[in-house]
Design an enzyme around this catalytic site. Structure first.
Site: not given
Ligand code: IPM
Ligand code: MN
Ligand code: NAD
Length: 355
Positions: A135, A186, A219, A243, A247
């Site tokens: 990042y 990984k 993975d 990240d 999700d």
């Molecule tokens: C998160 C988002 C951010 C990230 C993006 C919007 C830069 O996906 O906060 O999870 O990748 O960290």
């Molecule tokens: Mn995210």
């Protein structure tokens, strides 16, 4: 007195922060907390209007003048480069050195999970490294747009950065009585960065003999979080893997709309934001689930030393779902504002009854 900066941002960020603010106000009044809530106009509108995403003076003020920040989401189809989101959100993570990205995911009810038969108890606490990895923007492109183009995007891991997030994960596990910390990486391919993470994980983990530790390749972890999520408790990962995994963990435990997160430099700064983005597909329609943002209020209150008030917000958020007051993502018909109003009322009643 505590000062809170509210940054609704873009898209559904405006709708969910509006509801989170109402919840914060109710708690502040009922608990006689001296909170100042300042609204900040940072986001795509401002960027498009003024050509400025955030100034150095604004970073300085957010750094010096506030006890906590609550952010909605950043991202707008009118800014396809996502430049303002990078400047503001990643800017705060980097400049305020918010190295712990804590993303708790708990399954509130078995019927919320997309999994056929989720474990009765499912709680995944993700510790995502938040200041380096993929990042940093270190890289570049040479002969851009030609058939000979070369593009580089570096994956940075420092001993200091890796160690402090791993320490945060183990300290959390110990303080909450959790029995396992899992490293996601990984290392079978990324020998150098992966090797550093594995060595430090072993070193720090050996200081916690009562906590099991294991390493999973990302993975296989993606697969296993669907196959047997109940095996995992505390998860620590680099910025990018954290990240992605967060999700996935949010969805497995009920959906992206429910998940809160905290970006913290312990003892210095804290920024709270739902894990979801600005959801342009539903922005402005009052279909956004505000629970992720409202649960951020719970984390924020806890951070400010009001743990009981934070738990109360969490209980009211859970109660709204149990009472069937839910937005369409959870199968209900309530609007964003309906859910906020339900929770506000529930909080007012619980305070009135002295619950
Ligand atoms: C998160 C988002 C951010 C990230 C993006 C919007 C830069 O996906 O906060 O999870 O990748 O960290
Ligand atoms: Mn995210
Ligand atoms: P997203 O999280 O915005 O949306 C993914 C899907 O989940 C969409 O179908 C959306 O409608 C749904 N969803 C998300 N939050 C919801 C909620 N609270 N209630 C109901 N449904 C919800 O991810 P995306 O579509 O990949 O990204 C959209 C924009 O948001 C992009 O610009 C992205 O960069 C940005 N983004 C910002 C943040 C942040 O500010 N922290 C986080 C993730 C993505």
């Amino acid at each position: 007195m505590a000062r809170i900066a509210l940054i609704p941002g873009d898209g559904i960020g405006l709708e969910v922060v509006r509801e989170a603010r109402r919840v914060l106000e109710v708690v502040a009044t009922a608990e006689s907390l001296d909170l100042t809530l300042d609204d900040w106009d940072l986001g795509a509108e401002r960027f498009l209007r003024e050509g400025v995403s955030i100034t150095d003076a604004e970073f300085q003020a957010l750094s010096d003048d506030y006890d906590a920040i609550l952010l909605g989401a950043l991202g707008d189809p009118r800014v396809p480069t996502n430049q303002h989101a990078k400047d503001i959100l990643l800017g705060m993570r980097f400049k305020l050195d918010l190295y712990v990205n804590y993303r708790p995911c708990a399954l509130l009810s078995p019927d919320l999970s997309p999994l056929g038969s989720p474990p009765a108890e499912l709680r995944l606490d993700i510790f995502r490294e938040n200041t380096e990895g993929a990042y940093t923007g270190m890289g570049g492109s040479f002969k851009t747009g030609t058939p000979d183009e070369v593009s580089l995007e570096e994956n940075i891991a420092t001993r200091k950065g890796v160690e402090r997030i791993i320490r945060a994960a183990f300290a959390f596990a110990e303080s909450r009585g959790r029995s396992r910390v899992t490293l996601v990486d990984k290392a079978n391919v990324q020998r150098f960065v992966g090797g550093l993470w594995r060595r430090v994980f072993e070193e720090v983990g050996s200081e916690y003999p009562d906590i099991d530790r294991d390493g999973m390749y990302v993975d296989a972890m993606a697969m296993d979080l669907v196959r047997r999520p109940g095996r995992y408790e505390v998860i620590v990962a680099s910025n990018l893997f954290g990240d992605i995994i967060s999700d996935l963990a949010a969805e497995v435990t009920g959906g992206l709309g429910l998940a809160p997160s905290a970006n913290i430099h312990p003892g210095r700064h804290a920024l709270f934001e739902p894990v979801h983005g600005s959801a342009p597909d539903i922005a402005g329609t009052e279909r956004a689930n505000p629970l992720g943002a409202i649960r951020c209020v719970g984390l924020l209150l806890d951070h400010l030393g009001h743990a009981e008030a934070g738990e109360r917000v969490e209980r009211s958020a859970v109660a709204s779902f149990r009472a069937g007051c839910t937005t369409p993502d959870l199968g209900g018909e309530a609007s964003t504002g309906d859910v906020g109003s339900w929770i506000v009322k529930h909080l007012e009643t619980s305070y009135a009854h002295g619950d």
